[in-house]
Design a protein around this motif. Sequence first.
Motif, PDB file in Angstrom:
ATOM      1  N   PHE A 162       0.839  -1.194   0.000  1.00  0.00           N
ATOM      2  CA  PHE A 162       0.000   0.000   0.000  1.00  0.00           C
ATOM      3  C   PHE A 162       0.878   1.249   0.000  1.00  0.00           C
ATOM      4  CE2 PHE A 162      -2.925   3.173   1.505  1.00  0.00           C
ATOM      5  CZ  PHE A 162      -4.170   2.756   1.051  1.00  0.00           C
ATOM      6  N   MET A 163       1.913   1.245   0.838  1.00  0.00           N
ATOM      7  CA  MET A 163       2.826   2.388   0.918  1.00  0.00           C
ATOM      8  C   MET A 163       3.613   2.564  -0.377  1.00  0.00           C
ATOM      9  SD  MET A 163       4.270   1.704   4.776  1.00  0.00           S
ATOM     10  CE  MET A 163       5.500   3.016   4.689  1.00  0.00           C
ATOM     11  N   ALA A 164       3.933   1.434  -1.037  1.00  0.00           N
ATOM     12  CA  ALA A 164       4.720   1.499  -2.268  1.00  0.00           C
ATOM     13  C   ALA A 164       3.906   2.017  -3.445  1.00  0.00           C
ATOM     14  CB  ALA A 164       5.281   0.111  -2.584  1.00  0.00           C
ATOM     15  N   LEU A 208      -9.675 -17.104  -0.765  1.00  0.00           N
ATOM     16  CA  LEU A 208     -10.806 -16.222  -0.489  1.00  0.00           C
ATOM     17  C   LEU A 208     -10.393 -15.065   0.418  1.00  0.00           C
ATOM     18  CD1 LEU A 208     -13.680 -18.821   0.108  1.00  0.00           C
ATOM     19  CD2 LEU A 208     -13.249 -17.442  -1.940  1.00  0.00           C
ATOM     20  N   ALA A 209      -9.561 -15.367   1.421  1.00  0.00           N
ATOM     21  CA  ALA A 209      -9.093 -14.319   2.333  1.00  0.00           C
ATOM     22  C   ALA A 209      -8.250 -13.287   1.596  1.00  0.00           C
ATOM     23  CB  ALA A 209      -8.295 -14.941   3.477  1.00  0.00           C
ATOM     24  N   VAL A 210      -7.389 -13.755   0.695  1.00  0.00           N
ATOM     25  CA  VAL A 210      -6.546 -12.840  -0.089  1.00  0.00           C
ATOM     26  C   VAL A 210      -7.417 -11.941  -0.972  1.00  0.00           C
ATOM     27  CG1 VAL A 210      -4.846 -12.719  -1.952  1.00  0.00           C
ATOM     28  CG2 VAL A 210      -4.503 -14.310  -0.052  1.00  0.00           C
ATOM     29  N   ILE A 211      -8.438 -12.518  -1.585  1.00  0.00           N
ATOM     30  CA  ILE A 211      -9.354 -11.724  -2.419  1.00  0.00           C
ATOM     31  C   ILE A 211     -10.059 -10.670  -1.561  1.00  0.00           C
ATOM     32  CG2 ILE A 211     -11.477 -11.821  -3.787  1.00  0.00           C
ATOM     33  CD1 ILE A 211     -10.580 -14.580  -4.749  1.00  0.00           C
ATOM     34  N   LEU A 212     -10.484 -11.070  -0.365  1.00  0.00           N
ATOM     35  CA  LEU A 212     -11.149 -10.135   0.542  1.00  0.00           C
ATOM     36  C   LEU A 212     -10.216  -8.990   0.927  1.00  0.00           C
ATOM     37  CD1 LEU A 212     -13.508  -9.334   2.409  1.00  0.00           C
ATOM     38  CD2 LEU A 212     -12.578 -10.915   4.119  1.00  0.00           C
ATOM     39  N   LEU A 213      -8.979  -9.320   1.273  1.00  0.00           N
ATOM     40  CA  LEU A 213      -8.013  -8.295   1.661  1.00  0.00           C
ATOM     41  C   LEU A 213      -7.665  -7.393   0.476  1.00  0.00           C
ATOM     42  CD1 LEU A 213      -5.606 -10.386   3.920  1.00  0.00           C
ATOM     43  CD2 LEU A 213      -7.325  -8.720   4.643  1.00  0.00           C
ATOM     44  N   ALA A 214      -7.596  -7.980  -0.721  1.00  0.00           N
ATOM     45  CA  ALA A 214      -7.314  -7.175  -1.917  1.00  0.00           C
ATOM     46  C   ALA A 214      -8.439  -6.181  -2.171  1.00  0.00           C
ATOM     47  CB  ALA A 214      -7.123  -8.090  -3.124  1.00  0.00           C
ATOM     48  N   PHE A 215      -9.671  -6.629  -1.967  1.00  0.00           N
ATOM     49  CA  PHE A 215     -10.809  -5.727  -2.138  1.00  0.00           C
ATOM     50  C   PHE A 215     -10.745  -4.577  -1.132  1.00  0.00           C
ATOM     51  CE2 PHE A 215     -15.096  -4.491  -0.725  1.00  0.00           C
ATOM     52  CZ  PHE A 215     -15.584  -3.964  -1.915  1.00  0.00           C
ATOM     53  N   THR A 221      -7.579   2.359  -1.134  1.00  0.00           N
ATOM     54  CA  THR A 221      -6.786   3.131  -2.092  1.00  0.00           C
ATOM     55  C   THR A 221      -7.659   4.143  -2.826  1.00  0.00           C
ATOM     56  OG1 THR A 221      -5.220   1.309  -2.432  1.00  0.00           O
ATOM     57  CG2 THR A 221      -5.357   2.987  -4.159  1.00  0.00           C
ATOM     58  N   TRP A 222      -8.821   3.697  -3.277  1.00  0.00           N
ATOM     59  CA  TRP A 222      -9.740   4.584  -3.991  1.00  0.00           C
ATOM     60  C   TRP A 222     -10.169   5.759  -3.110  1.00  0.00           C
ATOM     61  CZ3 TRP A 222     -15.058   5.575  -3.158  1.00  0.00           C
ATOM     62  CH2 TRP A 222     -15.683   6.310  -4.171  1.00  0.00           C
ATOM     63  N   LEU A 223     -10.521   5.461  -1.862  1.00  0.00           N
ATOM     64  CA  LEU A 223     -10.933   6.524  -0.944  1.00  0.00           C
ATOM     65  C   LEU A 223      -9.801   7.494  -0.666  1.00  0.00           C
ATOM     66  CD1 LEU A 223     -13.088   4.549   1.656  1.00  0.00           C
ATOM     67  CD2 LEU A 223     -13.885   6.323   0.091  1.00  0.00           C
ATOM     68  N   ALA A 224      -8.591   6.947  -0.431  1.00  0.00           N
ATOM     69  CA  ALA A 224      -7.449   7.792  -0.092  1.00  0.00           C
ATOM     70  C   ALA A 224      -7.094   8.732  -1.240  1.00  0.00           C
ATOM     71  CB  ALA A 224      -6.250   6.920   0.268  1.00  0.00           C
ATOM     72  N   ILE A 225      -7.050   8.203  -2.449  1.00  0.00           N
ATOM     73  CA  ILE A 225      -6.677   9.033  -3.600  1.00  0.00           C
ATOM     74  C   ILE A 225      -7.785  10.018  -3.937  1.00  0.00           C
ATOM     75  CG2 ILE A 225      -6.166   8.991  -6.071  1.00  0.00           C
ATOM     76  CD1 ILE A 225      -4.693   6.362  -5.613  1.00  0.00           C
ATOM     77  N   ARG A 226      -9.017   9.558  -3.910  1.00  0.00           N
ATOM     78  CA  ARG A 226     -10.141  10.412  -4.294  1.00  0.00           C
ATOM     79  C   ARG A 226     -10.342  11.551  -3.298  1.00  0.00           C
ATOM     80  NH1 ARG A 226     -14.743  10.260  -7.435  1.00  0.00           N
ATOM     81  NH2 ARG A 226     -16.614  11.239  -6.563  1.00  0.00           N
ATOM     82  N   GLN A 227     -10.233  11.266  -2.013  1.00  0.00           N
ATOM     83  CA  GLN A 227     -10.551  12.282  -1.013  1.00  0.00           C
ATOM     84  C   GLN A 227      -9.336  13.027  -0.476  1.00  0.00           C
ATOM     85  OE1 GLN A 227     -13.550  11.783   1.844  1.00  0.00           O
ATOM     86  NE2 GLN A 227     -14.509  10.018   0.877  1.00  0.00           N
ATOM     87  N   LEU A 228      -8.147  12.380  -0.500  1.00  0.00           N
ATOM     88  CA  LEU A 228      -6.984  13.010   0.107  1.00  0.00           C
ATOM     89  C   LEU A 228      -5.837  13.251  -0.872  1.00  0.00           C
ATOM     90  CD1 LEU A 228      -6.837  10.814   3.344  1.00  0.00           C
ATOM     91  CD2 LEU A 228      -7.901  13.063   3.107  1.00  0.00           C
ATOM     92  N   GLY A 229      -5.902  12.604  -2.031  1.00  0.00           N
ATOM     93  CA  GLY A 229      -4.800  12.717  -2.972  1.00  0.00           C
ATOM     94  C   GLY A 229      -3.669  11.764  -2.690  1.00  0.00           C
ATOM     95  N   GLY A 230      -3.851  10.867  -1.746  1.00  0.00           N
ATOM     96  CA  GLY A 230      -2.807   9.910  -1.388  1.00  0.00           C
ATOM     97  C   GLY A 230      -3.062   9.327  -0.009  1.00  0.00           C
TER      98      GLY A 230
END
Length: 259
Positions: A162-164, A208-215, A221-230
Amino acid sequence: MTSRTQLTAIVTDLRIGLSLATILPLGPSTPVGDGDIARAGWTLPVAGLLVGLLGAAVYALAFVLGVTPGPAALLALASTIIVTGALHEDGLADAADGLGGGTRARKLEIMRDSRIGSFGVCALIISLTLRWSAVAAIAAPRSVLIALLLAHVAARAGLPLFMALVPPARTDGLSAGAGRPAGANAAIALGLGALALAIGFGPGKAILAVILLAFIGLLTTWLAIRQLGGQTGDILGAYEQVAETAILLMAASLFHTSP
């Protein structure tokens, strides 16, 4: 690089990671420089392993002393919060308050404010209640051990990636100062998380757990970029909390039993 030098570097990374993720006095003797936290990002699942072990040990001790699953689960949860200094809970609360704000600048300002607002309180109540009820529902000490280990390891395994991938929203602050982990470090952390899930849940459920965590990661990521720019340190904490809760709920659905 000699074997001794490699071992020293690994130990240094572990000490940095453990000092960052817990309140344990294990930090390196020399000051942490630019990029050191990013380089040590692969150790975050290892820190999660120790946090999960502590929570499971507290639960097992309470169980042996005759404490019922509800209070025992609360004690286990409290121990993990104490040993981490409520680092991720603080991030969840600040992120919830900030994302509920106005402009991007205002959101970042709110997240930096040490005071907690209504959204932050509600987020903490929901997170704590879900995690507590999941552990209490699992009940059996051996299953609680597996659930806590998986939750704390897997929830931290995605943080370096996530940080990368997501740039910092600020030019200062914990996230910006930590740097961006290299791909190899992120891959090691992901590998440790996937391995833990495969051992604890089995290969099929681990997928299934990996798919859940990826979601969860994509949504964050979408929220962070859309609302904060990062991303910020608070966003990272919020991701960890949501991921930890999701794995505990999955474990509760699989391991639900009577002690």
